[in-house]
Design a protein around this motif. Structure first.
Motif, short mmCIF file in Angstrom:
data_model
loop_
_atom_site.label_atom_id
_atom_site.label_comp_id
_atom_site.label_asym_id
_atom_site.label_seq_id
_atom_site.Cartn_x
_atom_site.Cartn_y
_atom_site.Cartn_z
N ILE A 120 0.84 -1.20 0.00
CA ILE A 120 0.00 0.00 0.00
C ILE A 120 0.87 1.25 0.00
N ALA A 121 1.95 1.24 0.78
CA ALA A 121 2.88 2.37 0.78
C ALA A 121 3.48 2.58 -0.60
N VAL B 236 -4.50 6.93 -3.54
CA VAL B 236 -4.93 5.63 -3.04
C VAL B 236 -5.31 5.74 -1.57
N ARG B 237 -6.53 5.33 -1.26
CA ARG B 237 -7.00 5.21 0.11
C ARG B 237 -7.23 3.72 0.34
N SER B 238 -6.91 3.20 1.53
CA SER B 238 -6.97 1.75 1.71
C SER B 238 -7.43 1.33 3.09
N ILE C 246 -3.98 -2.05 14.96
CA ILE C 246 -2.94 -2.42 14.00
C ILE C 246 -3.17 -1.70 12.67
N ARG C 247 -4.41 -1.71 12.17
CA ARG C 247 -4.69 -1.05 10.88
C ARG C 247 -4.42 0.45 10.99
N VAL C 248 -4.80 1.06 12.10
CA VAL C 248 -4.55 2.49 12.29
C VAL C 248 -3.04 2.75 12.32
N GLY D 79 -1.43 2.99 9.11
CA GLY D 79 -1.79 4.16 8.32
C GLY D 79 -3.00 3.97 7.41
N MET D 80 -3.83 2.98 7.71
CA MET D 80 -5.00 2.73 6.87
C MET D 80 -6.03 3.84 7.06
#
Length: 197
Positions: free
Chosen positions: A40-41, A51-53, A89-91, A94-95
């Motif tokens: 994603i990075a 891109v937003r994920s 974890i997702r935060v 950087g999601m």
């Protein structure tokens, strides 16, 4: 002049996907479940599309999606604490938003308490929650769990007027993603020619 398009449901696998989106005029892609975070990075740096994920989505231990090779173990939710840890974890990765995969009742997906826990933790962290819900029972669970966005159209039946009204009254966004589901309910459409370069 046409403004850039937003594709509200993509699963990106590499930079070639971004090049394809750009060829079609898509300037913003809402990714619904690519991983690992390094991919994603890379996508965020590489393409001309914003891109937003979600990263990997949360799911129950019996979900068919739990069998996808390479799926992060932390996305399988067994307890409420697992749900809170999943969001943290997702935060930290950087999601931009959180995805829950809600299955038809009896198919091993997240139960209502798990969905509610994840939604609460996500909202506390300032993130919206997107629910993969392709069955009327999954839509009901997702709505009762107070998700913010519903993706997919139910494959088992048409949503009744109460379910439609509930989504509207809650201000819940919906992306039907009919194109990706069309192959499950009918023969695939003939591909159209790509735009000229």
């Amino acid at each position: 002049m046409l403004p850039g398009l937003i594709d509200a449901h993509v699963h990106l696998r590499g930079t070639a996907d971004l090049e394809e989106l750009a060829r079609w005029g898509v300037t913003t892609a809402l990714d619904m479940g690519s991983w690992p975070p390094a991919l994603i990075a890379e996508l965020r740096k590489a393409g001309s599309s914003d891109v937003r994920s979600t990263g990997a989505g949360a799911l129950g231990p019996g979900s068919p999606q739990a069998m996808i090779p390479g799926r992060p173990a932390d996305s399988v939710i067994l307890t409420p604490e697992d749900g809170r840890r999943f969001v943290a974890i997702r935060v930290a990765e950087g999601m931009d938003y959180i995805k829950v995969i809600v299955e038809a009742p009896g198919r091993g997906g997240l139960d209502l308490p798990a969905v509610r826990t994840i939604v609460e933790a996500a909202h506390d962290a300032g993130r919206l929650v997107v629910a993969h819900a392709s069955h009327t029972g999954a839509v009901a669970t997702a709505q009762e769990g107070c998700v913010d966005v519903l993706t997919h159209a139910p494959l088992d039946a048409v949503l009744d007027q109460t379910a439609v009204a509930d989504a509207g009254n809650a201000g819940r966004a919906r992306t039907a993603s009919l194109n990706c589901l069309s192959r499950r309910v009918s023969p695939p459409p003939r591909p159209c020619a790509p735009p000229p370069r």
